[in-house]
Design a protein around this motif. Structure first.
Motif, PDB file in Angstrom:
ATOM      1  N   HIS A   1       4.578  -6.198  -9.417  1.00 24.22           N
ATOM      2  CA  HIS A   1       5.295  -4.935  -9.675  1.00 24.22           C
ATOM      3  C   HIS A   1       5.729  -4.302  -8.354  1.00 24.22           C
ATOM      4  N   LEU A   2       4.812  -4.286  -7.411  1.00 26.54           N
ATOM      5  CA  LEU A   2       5.092  -3.637  -6.127  1.00 26.54           C
ATOM      6  C   LEU A   2       6.148  -4.410  -5.340  1.00 26.54           C
ATOM      7  N   ALA A   3       6.153  -5.746  -5.477  1.00 25.29           N
ATOM      8  CA  ALA A   3       7.151  -6.554  -4.771  1.00 25.29           C
ATOM      9  C   ALA A   3       8.557  -6.234  -5.264  1.00 25.29           C
ATOM     10  N   ASN A   4       8.693  -6.028  -6.587  1.00 24.76           N
ATOM     11  CA  ASN A   4      10.007  -5.672  -7.138  1.00 24.76           C
ATOM     12  C   ASN A   4      10.487  -4.331  -6.595  1.00 24.76           C
ATOM     13  N   ILE A   5       9.565  -3.374  -6.480  1.00 27.04           N
ATOM     14  CA  ILE A   5       9.920  -2.059  -5.920  1.00 27.04           C
ATOM     15  C   ILE A   5      10.285  -2.203  -4.456  1.00 27.04           C
ATOM     16  N   THR A   6       9.583  -3.110  -3.754  1.00 32.25           N
ATOM     17  CA  THR A   6       9.852  -3.339  -2.331  1.00 32.25           C
ATOM     18  C   THR A   6      11.301  -3.731  -2.099  1.00 32.25           C
ATOM     19  N   THR A   7      11.796  -4.655  -2.925  1.00 33.38           N
ATOM     20  CA  THR A   7      13.183  -5.109  -2.778  1.00 33.38           C
ATOM     21  C   THR A   7      14.166  -3.957  -2.959  1.00 33.38           C
TER      22      THR A   7
ATOM     23  N   ASP B   1       0.560   3.063 -18.890  1.00 30.70           N
ATOM     24  CA  ASP B   1       1.919   2.725 -18.450  1.00 30.70           C
ATOM     25  C   ASP B   1       2.027   2.744 -16.930  1.00 30.70           C
ATOM     26  N   PHE B   2       0.925   3.097 -16.286  1.00 29.20           N
ATOM     27  CA  PHE B   2       0.974   3.289 -14.835  1.00 29.20           C
ATOM     28  C   PHE B   2       0.007   2.337 -14.135  1.00 29.20           C
ATOM     29  N   TYR B   3       0.225   1.059 -14.400  1.00 25.13           N
ATOM     30  CA  TYR B   3      -0.539  -0.014 -13.754  1.00 25.13           C
ATOM     31  C   TYR B   3       0.423  -0.833 -12.904  1.00 25.13           C
TER      32      TYR B   3
ATOM     33  N   LEU C   1      -7.090   6.649 -19.915  1.00 22.58           N
ATOM     34  CA  LEU C   1      -6.616   5.801 -18.813  1.00 22.58           C
ATOM     35  C   LEU C   1      -5.129   6.001 -18.545  1.00 22.58           C
ATOM     36  N   ASN C   2      -4.374   6.410 -19.545  1.00 19.95           N
ATOM     37  CA  ASN C   2      -2.934   6.615 -19.361  1.00 19.95           C
ATOM     38  C   ASN C   2      -2.633   7.867 -18.550  1.00 19.95           C
ATOM     39  N   GLU C   3      -3.653   8.670 -18.280  1.00 19.47           N
ATOM     40  CA  GLU C   3      -3.497   9.852 -17.436  1.00 19.47           C
ATOM     41  C   GLU C   3      -3.695   9.521 -15.963  1.00 19.47           C
ATOM     42  N   LYS C   4      -4.000   8.265 -15.692  1.00 10.25           N
ATOM     43  CA  LYS C   4      -4.300   7.849 -14.323  1.00 10.25           C
ATOM     44  C   LYS C   4      -3.262   6.847 -13.829  1.00 10.25           C
ATOM     45  N   VAL C   5      -3.266   6.586 -12.520  1.00 13.97           N
ATOM     46  CA  VAL C   5      -2.437   5.542 -11.924  1.00 13.97           C
ATOM     47  C   VAL C   5      -3.366   4.482 -11.349  1.00 13.97           C
ATOM     48  N   PHE C   6      -3.122   3.234 -11.699  1.00 13.40           N
ATOM     49  CA  PHE C   6      -3.929   2.114 -11.215  1.00 13.40           C
ATOM     50  C   PHE C   6      -3.065   1.217 -10.336  1.00 13.40           C
ATOM     51  N   ILE C   7      -3.515   0.968  -9.122  1.00 13.57           N
ATOM     52  CA  ILE C   7      -2.798   0.102  -8.185  1.00 13.57           C
ATOM     53  C   ILE C   7      -3.720  -1.066  -7.861  1.00 13.57           C
ATOM     54  N   ASP C   8      -3.371  -2.235  -8.359  1.00 12.21           N
ATOM     55  CA  ASP C   8      -4.221  -3.425  -8.262  1.00 12.21           C
ATOM     56  C   ASP C   8      -3.691  -4.329  -7.146  1.00 12.21           C
ATOM     57  N   LEU C   9      -4.357  -4.288  -5.999  1.00 17.25           N
ATOM     58  CA  LEU C   9      -3.924  -5.068  -4.840  1.00 17.25           C
ATOM     59  C   LEU C   9      -4.711  -6.368  -4.706  1.00 17.25           C
ATOM     60  N   GLY C  10      -5.518  -6.675  -5.692  1.00 19.47           N
ATOM     61  CA  GLY C  10      -6.351  -7.869  -5.633  1.00 19.47           C
ATOM     62  C   GLY C  10      -5.590  -9.129  -6.012  1.00 19.47           C
ATOM     63  N   LEU C  11      -6.038 -10.232  -5.464  1.00 22.71           N
ATOM     64  CA  LEU C  11      -5.508 -11.540  -5.822  1.00 22.71           C
ATOM     65  C   LEU C  11      -6.704 -12.512  -5.831  1.00 22.71           C
ATOM     66  N   PRO C  12      -7.230 -12.879  -6.988  1.00 26.17           N
ATOM     67  CA  PRO C  12      -6.765 -12.532  -8.333  1.00 26.17           C
ATOM     68  C   PRO C  12      -6.845 -11.014  -8.584  1.00 26.17           C
TER      69      PRO C  12
ATOM     70  N   THR D   1       0.829  -1.212   0.000  1.00 26.29           N
ATOM     71  CA  THR D   1       0.000   0.000   0.000  1.00 26.29           C
ATOM     72  C   THR D   1       0.860   1.257   0.000  1.00 26.29           C
ATOM     73  N   GLN D   2       1.919   1.278   0.820  1.00 33.67           N
ATOM     74  CA  GLN D   2       2.819   2.436   0.864  1.00 33.67           C
ATOM     75  C   GLN D   2       3.474   2.658  -0.496  1.00 33.67           C
ATOM     76  N   ILE D   3       3.985   1.582  -1.065  1.00 33.56           N
ATOM     77  CA  ILE D   3       4.720   1.692  -2.328  1.00 33.56           C
ATOM     78  C   ILE D   3       3.799   2.145  -3.450  1.00 33.56           C
ATOM     79  N   GLY D   4       2.583   1.604  -3.470  1.00 32.61           N
ATOM     80  CA  GLY D   4       1.648   1.997  -4.508  1.00 32.61           C
ATOM     81  C   GLY D   4       1.317   3.478  -4.453  1.00 32.61           C
ATOM     82  N   LEU D   5       1.042   3.992  -3.256  1.00 31.35           N
ATOM     83  CA  LEU D   5       0.701   5.408  -3.114  1.00 31.35           C
ATOM     84  C   LEU D   5       1.883   6.307  -3.457  1.00 31.35           C
ATOM     85  N   HIS D   6       3.079   5.892  -3.085  1.00 25.09           N
ATOM     86  CA  HIS D   6       4.249   6.708  -3.409  1.00 25.09           C
ATOM     87  C   HIS D   6       4.583   6.648  -4.898  1.00 25.09           C
ATOM     88  N   ALA D   7       4.215   5.541  -5.548  1.00 26.31           N
ATOM     89  CA  ALA D   7       4.364   5.487  -7.008  1.00 26.31           C
ATOM     90  C   ALA D   7       3.455   6.529  -7.650  1.00 26.31           C
TER      91      ALA D   7
END
Length: 419
Positions: free
Chosen positions: A300-306, A293-295, A271-282, A166-172
């Protein structure tokens, strides 16, 4: 005088004990005053949060100071002194100052680098100050710690390198738009993940925050967790809300896609003017990734976490490397405290002599006009200041030596001043 930090924290004290040893905000002022009335306590500040309750105190003797602080805490919380001793951390002198600096910078928090503790330390200090339980030493120490923390947050921005999805998504999103004051946040869902998103979003400065959910009651319960106004809408309005929002965070527990491919296609480049953060599984809105480009999904977030984790550790090391200098600076200032009255006395005596000589000169030279008198007075003051500058600097340096008190006593004798 000695400095003590005594308290308990989340490192070794279970929450069951911490919640029974906690001062509410409206209790702090009275608690500060009560502790200040104890023997041996010369100054004190009490910090109490969900993660720690700590007492900072200036005491006349370390042993007696520790006893009265422990007795005070045991009495306030109705816990036996031997029981409370199991959880208390005790730091004195340089260790106590180091801990305060580290703590105020957020380096001792579960979420390393978070800025909220700075506000809590400021509140604890200002409460103690208004309760008149602080003095010269703590007024200087806490102001220094607060200033240092502000500088580190500005310089290193450790809190921006989140380590949760959640932190990483919002800061993205913040990185994408730079400023959030004119951006609208939409949260889809009202479960635990949505709760984390809302709590992390609180205070980030969004123009508006909106929750859309199947159950409006659950959404309202979630909205009530933060002070900011939160708008609520039913899930049936999701497409309209996405169209109006800038950042869309989905934390939906269902298995179906929330957005129809045909609708996404109709929106196209918008849609490319927006940021989409998909925390769902699925994933909730996977199809959107074809149009922006901002999905960001969980991978994706796990890679940023590392990457963030490694960078965050590097920044923490840099901040920690600065703390010893802050500790040294504080105790250097404290050592020089003893010499302040002597320097003040020297300056006052010099000023008095200068004034007497000037008056005598004016009386002997009555023909001097106002301009000439002003010039003479200015130059006499300059002579005195220049003569005092070097000796006062040396006196300050001498006061910081191990045998500084001996030099101070000798100087008091020379200038005929009572120590």
């Amino acid at each position: 005088m000695f400095l003590i930090c005594m308290g308990l924290d989340y490192h070794k004290t279970p929450i069951k004990i911490r919640e029974s040893m906690y001062f509410k905000e409206n209790q702090l002022s009275e608690a500060d005053q009560m502790l200040f009335a104890e023997k041996s306590i010369l100054e004190n500040v009490i910090l109490s949060t969900c993660e720690r309750t700590e007492v900072y105190a200036v005491v006349d003797q370390v042993h007696t100071g520790k006893y009265y602080i422990k007795r005070f805490l045991a009495s306030e919380f109705g816990i036996a002194m031997d029981k409370i001793s199991e959880y208390l951390n005790v730091r004195t002198g340089e260790q106590a100052v180091y801990h305060l600096m580290e703590l105020t910078c957020g380096l001792d928090s579960p979420d390393i680098g978070e800025p909220h503790i700075l506000g809590q330390v400021k509140n604890a200090f200002f409460t103690a100050q208004s309760s008149k339980s602080t003095g010269v030493l703590f007024n200087h120490l806490f102001k220094q710690a607060i200033s240092f923390s502000k500088w580190t947050h500005y310089e290193y921005k450790i809190n921006e390198y989140g380590e949760t999805s959640t932190q990483i998504g919002l800061h993205a999103a913040k990185t994408r738009f730079n400023k959030l004051e004119d951006r609208k946040l939409l949260i889809v869902g009202a479960g635990d993940m949505a709760k984390q998103v809302l709590q992390n979003a609180s205070g980030m400065g969004f123009e508006s925050i909106q929750i859309t959910n199947r159950s409006l009651d659950h959404a309202k319960q979630l909205a009530d967790l933060i002070e900011e106004e939160v708008l609520i809408s039913p899930i049936t309005q999701l497409q309209q809300e996405i169209a109006a929002a800038d950042i869309i965070v989905t934390a939906w527990g269902g298995r179906q896609q929330l957005i129809e491919p045909s609708w996404a296609e109709s929106q196209g480049a918008d849609l490319n003017e927006k940021v989409f953060i998909d925390l769902g599984l699925p994933r909730n809105i996977e199809f959107v990734s074809n149009f922006t480009d901002f999905y960001y999904d969980l991978d994706h977030l796990a890679n940023i976490t590392t990457k963030n984790h490694d960078l965050k550790l590097h920044l923490v090391k840099q901040v920690k490397a600065k703390i010893p200098d802050q500790v040294e600076e504080y105790f250097l200032w404290q050592k020089q405290l003893n010499v302040v009255p002597l320097i003040r006395s020297i300056r006052e005596r010099s000023t008095a002599i200068q004034s007497d000589v000037y008056e005598s000169l004016v009386n002997k030279l009555p023909e001097l006009n106002d301009h000439e008198q002003k010039v003479i007075r200015k130059h006499m003051k300059s002579i005195v200041n220049q003569m005092l500058k070097s000796p006062i600097k040396e006196i300050k340096e001498l006061s910081t030596l191990d045998d500084g008190d001996d030099y101070l006593n000798m100087l008091n004798i020379i200038f005929k001043r009572d120590a």
